[in-house]
Each structure stands twice: as C-alpha cells, then as structure tokens.
Design an enzyme around this catalytic site. Structure first.
Site, PDB file in Angstrom:
ATOM      1  N   GLU A 194       0.791  -1.224   0.000  1.00 13.26           N
ATOM      2  CA  GLU A 194       0.000   0.000   0.000  1.00 13.26           C
ATOM      3  C   GLU A 194       0.828   1.281   0.000  1.00 13.26           C
ATOM      4  O   GLU A 194       0.398   2.306  -0.514  1.00 13.26           O
ATOM      5  CB  GLU A 194      -0.938   0.008   1.215  1.00 13.26           C
ATOM      6  CG  GLU A 194      -1.884  -1.174   1.299  1.00 13.26           C
ATOM      7  CD  GLU A 194      -2.884  -1.208   0.138  1.00 13.26           C
ATOM      8  OE1 GLU A 194      -3.143  -0.135  -0.452  1.00 13.26           O
ATOM      9  OE2 GLU A 194      -3.385  -2.298  -0.192  1.00 13.26           O
ATOM     10  N   SER A 226     -46.192 -13.009  51.328  1.00 15.44           N
ATOM     11  CA  SER A 226     -45.581 -13.165  52.652  1.00 15.44           C
ATOM     12  C   SER A 226     -44.064 -13.112  52.643  1.00 15.44           C
ATOM     13  O   SER A 226     -43.449 -13.052  53.710  1.00 15.44           O
ATOM     14  CB  SER A 226     -46.032 -14.493  53.273  1.00 15.44           C
ATOM     15  OG  SER A 226     -47.413 -14.452  53.567  1.00 15.44           O
TER      16      SER A 226
END
Length: 777
Positions: free
Chosen positions: A100, A376
């Site tokens: 590149e 409860s």
C-alpha cells in the site's frame, strides 16, 4: 585537501541539494494543491480535525467476568476489535507497507514520486483513475470522506493528509489504519479479521496468514478467502513478492510462506452469552456513563462485571428443567420465572435470569424490571426484623393468632386456620398472617417502611396500610429488590446496593467508572442471626420445607399472592440464603387473567422452592456449604418444650427435664430467661420384691399416692425391656401378678415412677429403677 575529502564533501553537497530539491518539490506541489483547492472552493479540509478519526472510529466493547476473563465482544454496525501497533507482528505491518505505501515512513502524507504522474492523468481525464494514495490518504478516505471519484475529493484528501501527519506520528497513523480498514465478512481492522478468518489474535498470525489478510483489503468481495480462496491465495503471493522485493522478508521466508497451506477457522457470529446478565450489564453501563446504547457498543469500552460464569451456567441449566415449573396454561403459554443470586457479603450480582428463555437483546428482564406483589416473602423485611430490632421482640415472644379486625381490615390465615398463642418463630416458619398484621400495627407502618426503605424496598405514595405486612403493595417489588432486602439477614446486618458492574475502562485505557457503593449497617448482628435462625425453621418444618437439602443449611421465606376468590394464585416467591449467597425466585405469568394464573396448589413452597433447591444443590455439588454462627451477643439456651408450647411460658430446662422435652433456642444476653420449671421429685418405690406365685411372678412394692408407675420385664437381661403394666400408686403396698410370664424363665423386672400417665420410661424424673431376678426351684 585530500581527494577522498573532496569526494565526501561533494557527496554531502549532492545529498543536501537533493533534499532541498525534494523539499522544494513538496512545497511546490503543496502550493499547487492549495491553490487548486482554493480555486475549486474546497474548504472542508480547513475545518478538518484529525482527532475525529480516532474518536469516531467504532470499536467493539468487551465484557469480563469477576475473574477478569473475557466472556463477550459486542459491536455496533462495525465489528472492530481494536489492537495496538505493538501487538501486530512486524511482518504483518510490513505486508501492508509493501503493497500500500512502501515509502510511508519517508513522506509527509503524500508520495510525490507516485502522485505526480497519477495526478496529471487524473486532471486530464477529469476523474480519479490512477492510484497513488498513501496510507495516510487511505485512512482519511476510509474514515472521513465519501468515496466520490472526483478531483475535488482527491485534493481535499491530500490536504487532510497533511494535517493528519502534522498531528499524529507515523506509528500512530499506521495503527489507526490497520484498525480502520475493512476485511470482509463483517470484520473491521486486522485484529477482527484475524479472529474472523483464523479464530486467533493478530499477534498469532503467521507470515502467510498476514499476507493473505493484507490482500483482502484491495477488494474484499473478490479476495476474501471464504468466498474465493483461489483469488485470495493469488493475491497473497503477490503481497509476498512485494515484501521480498522491498527486502522486508528473506527468500527463505518467502518460500516458506508461499508453500504454507491456509486453513480457515471462520468465526463470523457475534457471541452473546448469558443473555439476561449481559443485557443488565449494558443497561447499567449506559446509565453510569450517561451515554447511549450505540455509543457504548461502538466506544471500545472494557466492562468488568461481577458475573460468576459457573453459577450463571448452573442457573441457566436449572431453568431448562421443565419439571421445576407449573403446567402450561390452557392455551399452552408457559409460566415464567425470574431468579437473582447475590453475593451475601458484597451484594454483587453473581447470576440472574429474567425469564425461562432469552430470545433477543435487551428483552424484558423480569428480575430487574418487573414489579409484583411479594406476598408473605416481605414479612421478614416489613414486620419481623423491625419488630426485633426496634421493639424488643425475641424468637419466643408470644402472639395471639385469632381473627381480628383492624379498623375495617380483617386479614385471614391460609385455610382460615388459627392457632391461638404462638411464638414468633412459629409465626415465621408457618407464615401466619394475622399475628404479622398485629405486629405491624404495633410497631407502626411508618417505622416498618423506614427500615424496609433502608434495604432498597420501594413504596408508592399510597402504600400506607397494614396490608403491607402481607405484601399488599400498590406496584410491588422486583425480584432483585426483594433479594437484596435479605442481605442483612445473611451477612450480619449490612446492606449494599446490588450491582453487576465492577469498573469500566474506555478505549484510551482510562478508568471512567468504578463501583464505589459502600455497605452500611441496618441491623444489629444479634437481630441478623436471630432472623436467620427463625427463617431456618421455615426450611426445617415450615412453608419452605421442600427446600430442605442434606448438608446444605438454608434459611428461607416463601410468599404467594392470590389471584381470585377460588384461591388461584398470581405470584409465587421464595427467598433462600446462607452466609455466601442470597437467591430469590419468582414464578407466574406476565399477565394474570382468567386463562393465565397459578393453580391454588402452586405456592412459593412448591415449584419456586424446587427450582431453588435444585440450584443450591448444583452450587454445593463439589464444595461444603457454610452455616450461620451466633455472634458474641447471642447465647443458646435449652428450654422446657412443654412449658413453651403448652403453658406459653419461656423456662429453662432443668436438671430433671426429660431429654425429649428440651428444645434449643437463642437469646440476646438481655433477653436470656432465668426461670426453670418446677418438678416434683419422684422417689423410687420402696420394698420392691418379686416372688413366685401359683400363677406366675408377683411384683410388690410400696407406692406414693397418685404417682404412676411403669412395670417392665426383660428376658434374662438379654433382650429389650417390655412394658407389662402401669399402676397408679395408692400410698401403700401394691401388687401385680405377671400372668404372661413363661414358666421356668429368668426375668429382670423394673418398676419406674413416671411424671405423668402418658410419659414413657425415658421421661422418668429421676429414672429410678429396681431390679430383681427370681430363681426357679
């Protein structure tokens, strides 16, 4: 001057001239580019800030468990596992440089040698046809600019590249580039590509694998190896040739890499383990950081959690057992569940289930986002703990269990059963309703709410009634809130807000969040232990008895909310714990209606208890379970059980209390009972003798009036004594003829005074006995 010196000076001059010429060329090109940009009206580069490249780059976020092990990598629209340049092998970096931008470390953003010819051709054609972009330009193009193929875009790209090189070092630019570019298969960046194609880190790539990945970038649709392996290998070989040409690798390395067989190990699916826990972590993280879900998913955060992966797996496996759940509704809909597990000491969330199956990200988590009436299960928090802590109640305090009206409110017991006077321990164990309401009325709703609020229980403004004692909330509680409210019972009296997060580190390695919640005391260690002791009775013989596990001591409380007059139920709960973990389990339907309800036989003590029992059995399958130890302020006392249960009196067991009439209870030093029951000391029978009569042995002794005596016989002193009769003393001589004795046998007879007609020989006080062996003629 020597000739060699002249040559050296000439060489130096040429170098300086060459550099000056190159600099002049760069300046000239830059000036031309600037003028062209100005003439073209391009000003975008002027406002460009190179810092946005790093800031706006999407990075995957990683999640870690309590051991620091990664368990998830999550992404937004771009799956990118960011990696530092130093963790990328030099030969992998070299592959990209060779193909590149071979002069990357020599230019200042644009490659003059390559660009001059390409730029002339592009100007002539009026479009961008020739390639010559440097890595810096490609980084700009991939991260900032739209891929428009015109000269203005190219000129802008060049000017931005200059600014990029001015702000970042070469290594920093290369690192950004290698993490930015796309490799196909949803993989952004070289680390993600390595994980995607080879299931390994970039640091583990071979030269051949690195060259192959480099080749993909030119055209992922053409060179991705999972799509076109032949193309990918051809491109790889070209990359290796360029590396050899640029002397990045040796001939030997080239030959080895070209001949290497490429084997793919594709990993394209993003894993999302422990769905409900992961959802909870992400929601909590966005709240703590004040950012959006998208920002979190793309920000490259490292989130360290409190997840116990082993326990989470055990919990998920437990929930897969359909036998632990009620039958489906008539239309086939499953009853749902929610389970929370907290570390008892720290409040950290170890494991969680928000439903029986996790089907989508950020779906409804019933454990954290669903509020239901707790029934409860709220009694220990709303009633019993504040009563013991603030009102001086103890485990043996007596409450009258009978129907009662509290200014128009008339609570009922389950099955309309009433027990009269009962201890606080039995009120808890059997989950008796009326005494709980009576106790709340005594300590006041305001005081009870004050304590419950301190342990994370939320209240609606309408929650002002005595029905709170039985879970009658306006909106209710989440399983997580209820679970956390039991923490003080498990850890000696401390509450700490539960959390799934430990800390969060951003993409720059900075710690942006740390859990700093602190625990604080809400109960005395004495009350904490006494509550756990009473709740252990619920497991031992009360409503939670289906939870009982051998060698795993647990304390627990069940809860059930009723749906209709037929006693069908809406919610079924259980909270169970030991000194290590607190677990809360809820079962029910998301929407309770005439088709979707829990049958009346389904309570907190049935399926929720069974699921929780199965879960605890997995937790302690290979390790021992702890039990609670009484703090220094609590003493154990042996009580007279008959006095406690029949006379409603708390009395210590005395010297003459029968062993099976003794029960162990716990008291604070201030509440320790002192009184012992009174017993009439029984005296042994006098003048005991056995003689042989015409119809068998005759037993004779002098008795005390009204005292029952047990007469027993043992064969030759070998077998078990057998009761042969009971006689009530007359105050004088009594006789008994043993007609059942076999002739010519030798027996040992005993006469034992008893404290009552129903007592057994082991209940004798004292256990006085007389023995006689008759001899046959």
């Amino acid at each position: 001057m020597a000739e060699h010196e002249i040559k050296e000076k000439r060489g130096t001059f040429r170098k300086i001239a060459k550099i000056s010429a190159l600099s002049l060329l760069v300046l000239t090109i830059s000036s031309i580019v600037f003028v062209l940009c100005y003439l073209a009206g391009i000003k975008e580069w002027q406002t460009f800030d190179p810092a946005v490249i790093a800031r706006d780059m999407q990075r995957s976020t990683f999640l870690y468990d309590k051991n620091g092990e990664q368990f998830a990598a999550l992404s937004g629209s771009e799956r990118r596992y960011y990696v530092s340049l130093e963790d990328i092998p030099e030969y992998v970096r070299g592959a990209f440089l060779a193909v590149e931008d071979s002069r990357f470390y020599e230019h200042n953003g644009i490659d003059i040698v390559r660009i001059l010819g390409a730029l002339v051709e592009d100007i002539k054609s009026g479009s961008i046809k020739q390639g010559a972009s440097t890595i810096s330009q490609q980084l700009i193009k991939h991260s900032t600019l739209v891929f428009d193929q015109d000269i203005s875009r190219k000129l802008t790209e060049i000017m931005m590249a200059f600014k990029l090189e001015d702000m970042y070092s070469k290594d920093e630019i290369l690192e950004l580039y290698l993490n930015q570019i796309y490799f196909g298969a949803g993989a952004y960046g070289v680390e993600t590509a390595a994980q995607t194609y080879f299931s390994k880190s970039a640091s583990e790539l071979t030269l051949s694998e690195g060259a192959l990945l480099c080749g993909i970038v030119k055209s992922p649709s053409k060179y991705a190896p999972h799509l076109h392996m032949d193309n990918a290998l051809e491109r790889r070989d070209l990359v290796l040739e360029q590396m050899l040409k640029n002397e990045i690798i040796t001939q030997e390395e080239y030959d080895s890499a070209v001949s290497e067989t490429i084997t793919l190990h594709m990993n394209t699916d993003e894993d999302y383990p422990y769905g409900y826990y992961t959802d909870m972590v992400l929601k909590e993280a966005t709240t703590q950081l004040g950012i959006s879900y998208t920002e979190l998913m793309t920000g490259g955060y490292r989130i360290y959690t409190n997840l116990d992966p082993t326990m989470q797996t055990q919990l998920e496996e437990t929930a897969e057992d359909d036998s632990l759940f009620p039958e489906n509704a008539s239309d086939g809909l499953q009853a749902e569940c929610a389970v929370v597990t907290l570390d008892a000491k720290t409040g950290q969330i170890c494991a969680i289930l928000g439903g029986r199956e996790h089907t989508a990200r950020l779906s409804l988590n019933r454990a954290t986002s669903m509020r239901r009436q707790p029934g409860s299960a709220i009694k220990p928090v709303m009633v019993y703990a504040p009563a013991m802590e603030y009102a001086g109640y103890s485990t043996t305090s007596f409450l009258l269990d009978q129907p009662e009206n509290f200014d128009g409110y008339s609570p009922r017991n389950s099955g309309n059963n009433y027990r009269g006077w009962v201890t606080l321990r039995d009120c808890v164990a059997y989950s008796i309703n009326v005494p709980a309401v009576k106790l709340l009325n005594e300590i006041s709703v305001a005081r009870a709410k004050s304590y419950a609020s301190s342990v994370g229980i939320p209240f609606d403004s309408k929650d002002k009634n005595l029905s709170l004692a039985l879970g009658g909330f306006t909106t209710g509680v989440t399983p997580l809130e209820l679970c956390a409210s039991y923490l003080p019972f498990a850890n000696g009296g401390y509450y700490e807000e539960p959390s799934s997060l430990s800390r969060i580190v951003n993409a720059q390695g900075e710690e942006v969040y740390k859990n700093t919640t602190e625990k604080y005391s809400v109960l005395s260690p004495e009350t904490s232990f006494l509550m756990s002791s009473m709740l252990s009775s619920s497991v031992e013989y009360g409503t939670s008895k289906n939870l009982k596990l051998e060698n795993v001591p647990l304390s627990a409380k069940t809860g059930t909310s009723i749906y209709d007059d037929a006693n069908n139920n809406k919610d079924a709960w259980i909270v169970a714990y030991n000194p290590e973990y607190v677990v809360c389990c809820w079962m029910g339907f998301d929407k309770t209606d005439s088709l979707h309800y829990l049958p009346k036989g389904v309570t907190g003590g049935t399926y929720p208890a069974a699921l929780t029992k199965s879960f605890f059995s997995k937790i302690y399958a290979e390790k021992s379970a702890p039990s609670f130890s009484a703090p220094a302020g609590v003493l154990a006392a042996k009580l007279d059980k008959e006095a406690l249960t029949e006379q409603c009196e708390v009395k210590l067991a005395g010297e003459y209390t029968p062993s099976d009439n003794i029960v162990t209870e716990y008291f604070t030093r201030e509440n320790m009972p002192q009184e012992e029951p009174e017993y009439t000391l029984l005296t042994p029978p006098r003048d005991f003798s056995v003689t042989l009569g015409s119809q068998g042995p005759i037993l004779e002794f002098t008795s005390e009036e009204g005292v029952p005596y047990l007469l027993s016989r043992q064969d030759g002193g070998q077998g078990t004594p057998v009761e042969i009769a009971r006689i009530t003393g007359t105050g004088g001589k009594v006789q008994y003829n043993d007609y059942t004795a076999a002739p010519e046998e030798q027996y040992i007879y005993r006469v034992t005074p008893l404290p009552s007609e129903s007592a057994s020989a082991t209940d004798a006080i004292p256990s006085a006995q007389y023995i006689y062996s008759p001899k046959k003629d």
